[in-house]
Design an enzyme around this catalytic site. Structure first.
Site, mmCIF file in Angstrom:
data_model
loop_
_atom_site.group_PDB
_atom_site.id
_atom_site.type_symbol
_atom_site.label_atom_id
_atom_site.label_comp_id
_atom_site.label_asym_id
_atom_site.label_seq_id
_atom_site.Cartn_x
_atom_site.Cartn_y
_atom_site.Cartn_z
ATOM 1 N N SER A 124 0.655 -1.271 -0.041
ATOM 2 C CA SER A 124 -0.024 -0.082 0.243
ATOM 3 C C SER A 124 0.805 1.445 0.002
ATOM 4 C CB SER A 124 -0.933 0.037 0.890
ATOM 5 O OG SER A 124 -0.405 0.003 2.337
ATOM 6 N N LYS A 161 0.530 4.489 7.179
ATOM 7 C CA LYS A 161 -0.160 5.306 6.143
ATOM 8 C C LYS A 161 0.399 6.811 6.315
ATOM 9 C CE LYS A 161 -2.957 2.295 4.195
ATOM 10 N NZ LYS A 161 -2.289 1.037 4.930
#
Length: 207
Positions: A124, A161
């Site tokens: 990701s 993230k």
């Protein structure tokens, strides 16, 4: 310090060697197996005696809950940075039971300094060079600014993230267009910032 029996000295030496070689103390079962005890309970009795004599501290609730104390801490090498594995719900990320092993990495190589390593799972964040299997160096902190790459815990899931806060809502952005942002409403969801990403070790190749 009160003198040790030969068996106590043997166990203390085993603990020191295990910490020096692996960065972690042995479990009771490992002590029993290596020294020929019939059960882990026998090892536990010797550990209690060592604790009474001030050589170690026993931390309840974990199989490796043994820590050197007093003079025994001298001459022990720095174990290095802990590699954090699976994180149990509700437990601190640096709890001893989460540590898979230690790596001899200088924390000062990173700015700010690294406090622990986390193995990256998935792709990701691949567009900024954080790849599956990499070791992410993390500086422990509990707050973040918009745009920083963080290790965050959403409910019971730990993720890496890019952080963005808008009012009472936090967005955790992936660096891969195939992944949608994670939206966290702080009014009814739990979010904990565990640390700031400060560096990447590529697949652990130079460890």
């Amino acid at each position: 310090m009160r003198p040790l029996t030969p068996r106590q000295a043997e166990i203390l030496d085993l603990i020191k060697r295990n910490i020096a070689e692996t960065g972690m103390p042995p479990t009771r079962a490992e002590i029993a197996s290596r020294l020929g005890f019939k059960s882990a309970n026998a090892a536990e009795e010797h550990l209690k005696a060592l604790a009474k004599k001030g050589c170690i501290e026993i931390m309840p609730g974990t199989s490796r809950g043994i820590r050197l104390a007093g003079d025994e801490l001298e001459d022990q090498p720095d174990p290095g940075l802990p590699l954090i594995g699976q994180v149990a719900a509700g437990e601190p990320i640096l709890a001893q039971e989460h540590v898979e092993q230690y790596y001899q990495v200088d924390p000062a190589m990173f700015r700010p300094h690294a406090d622990f390593l986390l193995r990256v799972r998935g792709d990701s964040m691949k567009d900024i060079g954080i790849l599956d299997g990499d070791l992410l160096a993390v500086h422990k902190m509990n707050q973040a600014r918009n745009g920083q790459v963080v290790v965050a815990r959403v409910e019971d899931d730990v993720t890496v993230k890019r952080f963005e806060k808008q009012g009472n809502v936090v967005y955790l952005h992936a660096e891969n267009e195939a992944f949608a942002p994670i939206r966290v409403d702080l009014a009814n969801q739990s979010l904990t910032i565990e640390g700031l990403a400060v560096g990447v070790i590529r697949n652990g190749d130079w460890l």
